[in-house]
Design a protein around this motif. Structure first.
Motif, PDB file in Angstrom:
ATOM      1  N   TYR A  92      54.480   0.015  54.366  1.00  0.00           N
ATOM      2  CA  TYR A  92      54.466  -0.540  53.528  1.00  0.00           C
ATOM      3  C   TYR A  92      54.553   0.712  52.262  1.00  0.00           C
ATOM      4  N   ASP A  93      54.661   0.852  51.136  1.00  0.00           N
ATOM      5  CA  ASP A  93      55.170   2.175  50.452  1.00  0.00           C
ATOM      6  C   ASP A  93      53.809   2.049  50.083  1.00  0.00           C
ATOM      7  N   TYR A  94      52.988   1.277  49.170  1.00  0.00           N
ATOM      8  CA  TYR A  94      51.960   1.401  48.302  1.00  0.00           C
ATOM      9  C   TYR A  94      50.314   0.709  48.412  1.00  0.00           C
ATOM     10  N   THR A  95      49.038   1.373  48.440  1.00  0.00           N
ATOM     11  CA  THR A  95      48.436   0.926  48.604  1.00  0.00           C
ATOM     12  C   THR A  95      47.529   0.903  46.910  1.00  0.00           C
ATOM     13  N   ALA A  96      47.116  -0.294  46.740  1.00  0.00           N
ATOM     14  CA  ALA A  96      46.866  -0.456  45.370  1.00  0.00           C
ATOM     15  C   ALA A  96      45.418  -1.813  45.302  1.00  0.00           C
ATOM     16  N   ALA A  97      44.204  -0.371  45.422  1.00  0.00           N
ATOM     17  CA  ALA A  97      42.891  -0.921  45.786  1.00  0.00           C
ATOM     18  C   ALA A  97      42.212  -1.154  44.172  1.00  0.00           C
ATOM     19  N   PHE A  98      41.197  -2.075  44.346  1.00  0.00           N
ATOM     20  CA  PHE A  98      40.622  -3.073  43.082  1.00  0.00           C
ATOM     21  C   PHE A  98      38.903  -3.062  42.991  1.00  0.00           C
ATOM     22  N   ASP A 117      57.931  -9.180  44.015  1.00  0.00           N
ATOM     23  CA  ASP A 117      57.595 -10.944  45.204  1.00  0.00           C
ATOM     24  C   ASP A 117      56.679 -11.113  45.217  1.00  0.00           C
ATOM     25  N   GLN A 118      56.115 -12.777  45.848  1.00  0.00           N
ATOM     26  CA  GLN A 118      55.190 -12.437  46.442  1.00  0.00           C
ATOM     27  C   GLN A 118      55.454 -11.750  47.893  1.00  0.00           C
ATOM     28  N   ASP A 119      56.243 -11.905  48.624  1.00  0.00           N
ATOM     29  CA  ASP A 119      56.492 -11.850  50.570  1.00  0.00           C
ATOM     30  C   ASP A 119      56.182 -10.010  50.085  1.00  0.00           C
ATOM     31  N   ALA A 120      56.418  -9.407  48.734  1.00  0.00           N
ATOM     32  CA  ALA A 120      56.551  -8.402  48.997  1.00  0.00           C
ATOM     33  C   ALA A 120      55.513  -7.097  48.839  1.00  0.00           C
ATOM     34  N   GLY A 121      54.125  -7.758  48.974  1.00  0.00           N
ATOM     35  CA  GLY A 121      52.943  -7.449  48.921  1.00  0.00           C
ATOM     36  C   GLY A 121      51.417  -8.600  50.211  1.00  0.00           C
ATOM     37  N   LEU A 122      51.149  -7.701  50.524  1.00  0.00           N
ATOM     38  CA  LEU A 122      49.263  -8.549  52.210  1.00  0.00           C
ATOM     39  C   LEU A 122      48.816  -8.079  51.099  1.00  0.00           C
ATOM     40  N   LEU A 123      47.686  -9.120  51.304  1.00  0.00           N
ATOM     41  CA  LEU A 123      46.009  -8.900  50.346  1.00  0.00           C
ATOM     42  C   LEU A 123      45.733  -8.604  52.377  1.00  0.00           C
ATOM     43  N   VAL A 124      44.601  -7.880  52.283  1.00  0.00           N
ATOM     44  CA  VAL A 124      43.962  -6.862  52.845  1.00  0.00           C
ATOM     45  C   VAL A 124      42.529  -6.454  52.095  1.00  0.00           C
ATOM     46  N   HIS A 125      41.533  -6.229  53.232  1.00  0.00           N
ATOM     47  CA  HIS A 125      40.380  -5.859  52.800  1.00  0.00           C
ATOM     48  C   HIS A 125      40.666  -4.126  53.838  1.00  0.00           C
ATOM     49  N   SER A 126      40.139  -3.394  53.113  1.00  0.00           N
ATOM     50  CA  SER A 126      40.160  -1.750  53.476  1.00  0.00           C
ATOM     51  C   SER A 126      39.014  -0.987  53.749  1.00  0.00           C
ATOM     52  N   GLY A 127      38.023  -0.789  53.913  1.00  0.00           N
ATOM     53  CA  GLY A 127      37.247   0.413  53.999  1.00  0.00           C
ATOM     54  C   GLY A 127      37.187   0.791  55.709  1.00  0.00           C
ATOM     55  N   SER A 128      35.352   1.356  55.084  1.00  0.00           N
ATOM     56  CA  SER A 128      34.884   2.127  56.637  1.00  0.00           C
ATOM     57  C   SER A 128      34.028   1.289  56.827  1.00  0.00           C
ATOM     58  N   VAL A 129      34.257   1.314  58.591  1.00  0.00           N
ATOM     59  CA  VAL A 129      33.234   1.307  59.492  1.00  0.00           C
ATOM     60  C   VAL A 129      33.072   1.939  60.719  1.00  0.00           C
ATOM     61  N   ASP A 130      31.448   1.735  61.262  1.00  0.00           N
ATOM     62  CA  ASP A 130      31.539   2.789  62.543  1.00  0.00           C
ATOM     63  C   ASP A 130      31.494   2.006  63.306  1.00  0.00           C
ATOM     64  N   VAL A 131      31.944   2.625  64.319  1.00  0.00           N
ATOM     65  CA  VAL A 131      33.092   2.296  66.404  1.00  0.00           C
ATOM     66  C   VAL A 131      31.429   2.638  67.000  1.00  0.00           C
ATOM     67  N   ASP A 231      35.382  -8.802  51.788  1.00  0.00           N
ATOM     68  CA  ASP A 231      35.834  -9.159  50.833  1.00  0.00           C
ATOM     69  C   ASP A 231      37.305  -8.516  50.515  1.00  0.00           C
ATOM     70  N   TYR A 232      38.542  -9.338  50.574  1.00  0.00           N
ATOM     71  CA  TYR A 232      39.781  -8.760  50.107  1.00  0.00           C
ATOM     72  C   TYR A 232      40.273  -7.738  49.107  1.00  0.00           C
ATOM     73  N   ASN A 233      40.040  -6.560  49.013  1.00  0.00           N
ATOM     74  CA  ASN A 233      40.355  -5.695  48.227  1.00  0.00           C
ATOM     75  C   ASN A 233      41.791  -4.726  47.920  1.00  0.00           C
ATOM     76  N   THR A 234      42.112  -5.028  48.698  1.00  0.00           N
ATOM     77  CA  THR A 234      43.459  -4.064  48.798  1.00  0.00           C
ATOM     78  C   THR A 234      44.630  -5.126  48.646  1.00  0.00           C
ATOM     79  N   VAL A 235      45.775  -4.265  48.286  1.00  0.00           N
ATOM     80  CA  VAL A 235      47.320  -5.299  48.494  1.00  0.00           C
ATOM     81  C   VAL A 235      47.916  -3.772  48.849  1.00  0.00           C
ATOM     82  N   TYR A 236      48.904  -4.362  49.707  1.00  0.00           N
ATOM     83  CA  TYR A 236      49.628  -3.618  50.463  1.00  0.00           C
ATOM     84  C   TYR A 236      50.923  -3.797  50.420  1.00  0.00           C
TER      85      TYR A 236
END
Length: 392
Positions: A92-98, A117-131, A231-236
């Protein structure tokens, strides 16, 4: 008594007689030894007779070759990182955080309002977590897809073999993170987050990734363990055809609720600039290898000639011309150089892995690769250094 004293003084002035020659191991291989010419037999005897010079020459030339292979190996390992990450993995080319969580409907409305276009974006959760694993703990990026798929946006694969998106109770993480924490497929790890709680999952696969560390989890895994899913907070997003990347970045950010828009091309340029600085290390390694080769070859050649002044004088008296004398002396240097080059190849391979491990960065993973042409360059430069010294 006077005559005895004169004889004692004369014996002291005279140089010591050379050590008695011994048969070298090649002489016991009769079919091979008989096929060698007289001068080649002499060269073999001289090479194997002076063991200290043999060891010094082989170690010096082997070290030169190993350093050159290490330098070229670093270059081969560093240069492809950016292209492999942003051309083969991060698609992907952009990351839009909400600022606030989004639903699928709201994400589709955002894309339509901005002209995508709707197919040009993907809704995801993007955050940090400790492994948390047996090998330690590390903070990484957590990615959860709203569609349980990353196809077209992130390529999950390992050595060209596709990896499916993790199912319930599973997790996929990248190679660098797995190596640092000693994680293998089938191991159980914990994901720690102050808000989300502690999640346990089984590592289903380890994927290739070179820039930053990521963990991919399914939303259902949180639900099955009684936890509140993120929650989903990012769109690729993919770039629009024939549009300026940075101009469209401004368009995407000009929307209510968007906190930031990241253009992957800018991230790519930053990483590329950072890795370009490591080219200085490659230059330093190559210069050190050249200096080592010149010093070892020049000094040992001079020692070789100094120790054999009388032998060289004798063959000149026998009718050897200057070119033939040089060929006679340099033949041994060439033979030792070839032996050193051959022994330096595996040493260079080992040094490349060691140095890449020492120079590793917390957020960048280097897959050690040495192209066959790099071995050829290293061996060729070592032989070239030997040739130059032989002409001095």
């Amino acid at each position: 008594i006077r005559r005895q004293r004169q004889m004692c003084i004369r014996d002291r002035i005279r140089p010591k007689a050379p050590k008695a020659g011994k048969r070298v191991f090649l002489e016991y291989i009769a079919p091979l030894w008989k096929r060698l010419s007289f001068l080649r037999k002499v060269s073999v005897r001289n090479v194997l007779r002076y063991r200290s010079r043999l060891v010094m020459m082989v170690l010096g030339i082997g070290g030169c070759t190993a350093l050159l292979i290490t330098g070229f190996g670093l270059r081969d390992s560093i240069q492809p990182v950016v292209d492999m990450q942003f051309d083969q993995i991060t698609l992907y080319d952009y990351t839009a955080a909400f600022q606030d969580p989004l639903s699928q409907t709201e994400a589709a409305a955002y894309l339509a309002d901005r002209g995508w276009d709707q197919d040009a974006g993907l809704l995801v959760h993007s955050g940090s977590v400790d492994v948390d694993a047996a090998g330690g703990s590390k903070s990484v990026y957590l990615v959860i897809s709203a569609s349980d798929s990353l196809d077209g946006f992130i390529s999950l694969h390992r050595d060209q073999e596709a990896i499916p998106y993790p199912g319930p109770g599973e997790v996929v993480l990248n190679t660098g993170l797995a190596q640092r924490l000693g994680i293998s497929p089938g191991d159980t790890i914990r994901l720690l987050d102050e808000k989300l709680g502690t999640l346990e999952a089984t590592v289903s696969a380890v994927c290739d990734n070179y820039v930053f560390d990521y963990v991919y989890v399914a939303r259902q895994t949180y639900l099955d363990q009684g936890l509140e899913p993120p929650d989903y907070n990012t769109v690729y997003l993919h770039a629009r055809p024939d549009a300026g990347l940075y101009e469209d970045g401004v368009v995407l950010s000009d929307y209510e609720g968007v906190s930031s828009v990241t253009v992957n091309e800018a991230t790519r340029e930053r990483v590329d600039t950072m890795l370009a600085r490591m080219d200085l290390i490659v230059i330093v390694v190559v210069l050190c290898a050249a200096a080592l080769a010149f010093i070892v070859l020049y000094n040992l050649t001079n020692i070789n000639i100094t120790e054999r002044v009388r032998e060289i004088a004798t063959i000149k008296v026998l009718g050897f011309r200057k070119r033939e004398v040089n060929h006679y002396v340099n033949k041994e240097t060439v033979l030792l150089t070839i032996i050193g080059v051959v022994l330096g190849i595996p040493a260079g391979y080992a040094f490349s892995h060691m140095l890449t491990y020492v120079l590793k960065m917390p957020s960048i993973y280097f897959a050690v690769t040495i192209d066959p042409i790099s071995y050829a360059y290293a061996c060729g430069l070592t032989l070239l250094f030997a040739f130059i010294v032989a002409q001095l």
